[in-house]
Design a protein around this motif. Sequence first.
Motif, PDB file in Angstrom:
ATOM      1  N   ILE A  73       3.100  28.012  13.109  1.00  0.00           N
ATOM      2  CA  ILE A  73       2.632  27.131  12.054  1.00  0.00           C
ATOM      3  C   ILE A  73       3.128  27.651  10.712  1.00  0.00           C
ATOM      4  N   THR A  74       3.829  26.780   9.982  1.00  0.00           N
ATOM      5  CA  THR A  74       4.299  27.171   8.661  1.00  0.00           C
ATOM      6  C   THR A  74       3.334  26.631   7.613  1.00  0.00           C
ATOM      7  N   PRO A  75       2.801  27.512   6.780  1.00  0.00           N
ATOM      8  CA  PRO A  75       1.869  27.041   5.751  1.00  0.00           C
ATOM      9  C   PRO A  75       2.595  26.229   4.682  1.00  0.00           C
ATOM     10  N   PRO A  76       1.868  25.373   3.979  1.00  0.00           N
ATOM     11  CA  PRO A  76       2.507  24.618   2.913  1.00  0.00           C
ATOM     12  C   PRO A  76       2.948  25.557   1.797  1.00  0.00           C
ATOM     13  N   PRO A  77       3.961  25.152   1.037  1.00  0.00           N
ATOM     14  CA  PRO A  77       4.410  26.017  -0.047  1.00  0.00           C
ATOM     15  C   PRO A  77       3.290  26.225  -1.084  1.00  0.00           C
ATOM     16  N   PRO A  78       3.286  27.354  -1.758  1.00  0.00           N
ATOM     17  CA  PRO A  78       2.226  27.615  -2.761  1.00  0.00           C
ATOM     18  C   PRO A  78       2.277  26.579  -3.871  1.00  0.00           C
ATOM     19  N   ILE A  79       1.136  26.336  -4.426  1.00  0.00           N
ATOM     20  CA  ILE A  79       0.998  25.317  -5.471  1.00  0.00           C
ATOM     21  C   ILE A  79       1.268  25.931  -6.822  1.00  0.00           C
ATOM     22  N   LYS A 104      -0.201  17.297   1.048  1.00  0.00           N
ATOM     23  CA  LYS A 104       0.426  18.458   1.690  1.00  0.00           C
ATOM     24  C   LYS A 104      -0.568  19.184   2.590  1.00  0.00           C
ATOM     25  N   GLN A 105      -1.798  19.354   2.096  1.00  0.00           N
ATOM     26  CA  GLN A 105      -2.813  20.042   2.879  1.00  0.00           C
ATOM     27  C   GLN A 105      -3.207  19.230   4.113  1.00  0.00           C
ATOM     28  N   ASP A 144       0.833  -1.213   0.000  1.00  0.00           N
ATOM     29  CA  ASP A 144       0.000   0.000   0.000  1.00  0.00           C
ATOM     30  C   ASP A 144       0.862   1.255   0.000  1.00  0.00           C
ATOM     31  N   ARG A 145       1.918   1.232   0.791  1.00  0.00           N
ATOM     32  CA  ARG A 145       2.815   2.386   0.863  1.00  0.00           C
ATOM     33  C   ARG A 145       3.459   2.663  -0.494  1.00  0.00           C
ATOM     34  N   PHE A 146       3.903   1.598  -1.170  1.00  0.00           N
ATOM     35  CA  PHE A 146       4.515   1.740  -2.483  1.00  0.00           C
ATOM     36  C   PHE A 146       3.507   2.246  -3.514  1.00  0.00           C
ATOM     37  N   ALA A 147       2.307   1.671  -3.518  1.00  0.00           N
ATOM     38  CA  ALA A 147       1.273   2.085  -4.479  1.00  0.00           C
ATOM     39  C   ALA A 147       0.878   3.541  -4.256  1.00  0.00           C
ATOM     40  N   LEU A 148       0.773   3.955  -3.002  1.00  0.00           N
ATOM     41  CA  LEU A 148       0.428   5.345  -2.694  1.00  0.00           C
ATOM     42  C   LEU A 148       1.537   6.286  -3.144  1.00  0.00           C
ATOM     43  N   ARG A 149       2.765   5.921  -2.880  1.00  0.00           N
ATOM     44  CA  ARG A 149       3.895   6.758  -3.301  1.00  0.00           C
ATOM     45  C   ARG A 149       3.931   6.896  -4.827  1.00  0.00           C
ATOM     46  N   LEU A 150       3.698   5.803  -5.526  1.00  0.00           N
ATOM     47  CA  LEU A 150       3.672   5.827  -6.984  1.00  0.00           C
ATOM     48  C   LEU A 150       2.529   6.719  -7.487  1.00  0.00           C
ATOM     49  N   HIS A 151       1.362   6.597  -6.879  1.00  0.00           N
ATOM     50  CA  HIS A 151       0.220   7.405  -7.297  1.00  0.00           C
ATOM     51  C   HIS A 151       0.502   8.898  -7.085  1.00  0.00           C
ATOM     52  N   LYS A 152       1.117   9.244  -5.950  1.00  0.00           N
ATOM     53  CA  LYS A 152       1.415  10.658  -5.672  1.00  0.00           C
ATOM     54  C   LYS A 152       2.475  11.214  -6.620  1.00  0.00           C
ATOM     55  N   LEU A 153       3.347  10.359  -7.126  1.00  0.00           N
ATOM     56  CA  LEU A 153       4.317  10.819  -8.122  1.00  0.00           C
ATOM     57  C   LEU A 153       3.621  11.235  -9.413  1.00  0.00           C
ATOM     58  N   ILE A 154       2.547  10.542  -9.742  1.00  0.00           N
ATOM     59  CA  ILE A 154       1.836  10.779 -10.994  1.00  0.00           C
ATOM     60  C   ILE A 154       0.754  11.836 -10.850  1.00  0.00           C
ATOM     61  N   CYS A 155       0.061  11.872  -9.724  1.00  0.00           N
ATOM     62  CA  CYS A 155      -1.140  12.689  -9.549  1.00  0.00           C
ATOM     63  C   CYS A 155      -0.853  13.969  -8.752  1.00  0.00           C
ATOM     64  N   VAL A 156      -0.913  15.101  -9.413  1.00  0.00           N
ATOM     65  CA  VAL A 156      -0.658  16.389  -8.768  1.00  0.00           C
ATOM     66  C   VAL A 156      -1.727  16.692  -7.718  1.00  0.00           C
ATOM     67  N   GLY A 157      -2.969  16.370  -8.017  1.00  0.00           N
ATOM     68  CA  GLY A 157      -4.065  16.641  -7.084  1.00  0.00           C
ATOM     69  C   GLY A 157      -3.891  15.909  -5.766  1.00  0.00           C
TER      70      GLY A 157
END
Length: 66
Positions: free
Chosen positions: A60-66, A42-43, A23-36
């Motif tokens: 609190i540091t806000p996430p970097p701008p998209i 990050k949010q 699951d961890r690998f599949a999620l990491r792969l999906h996040k590499l491909i999917c910007v959303g």
Amino acid sequence: MMNCKEAIRLMSEEMDRDLAGSDRFALRLHKLICVGCRNYHKQLTFLRQACQQPLAADDITPPPPI
């Protein structure tokens, strides 16, 4: 291939427990491909950090701008 709905579910679960290796690998792969989903992660991380901090908003540091 994992869809966004499944990725969001795993990101939420990941906040509470360690994911299985596949699951961890599949999620990491999906996040590499999917910007959303990358932005959603990050949010989600920012919100979790904000909820765990004391009420001093300066820490609190806000996430970097998209």
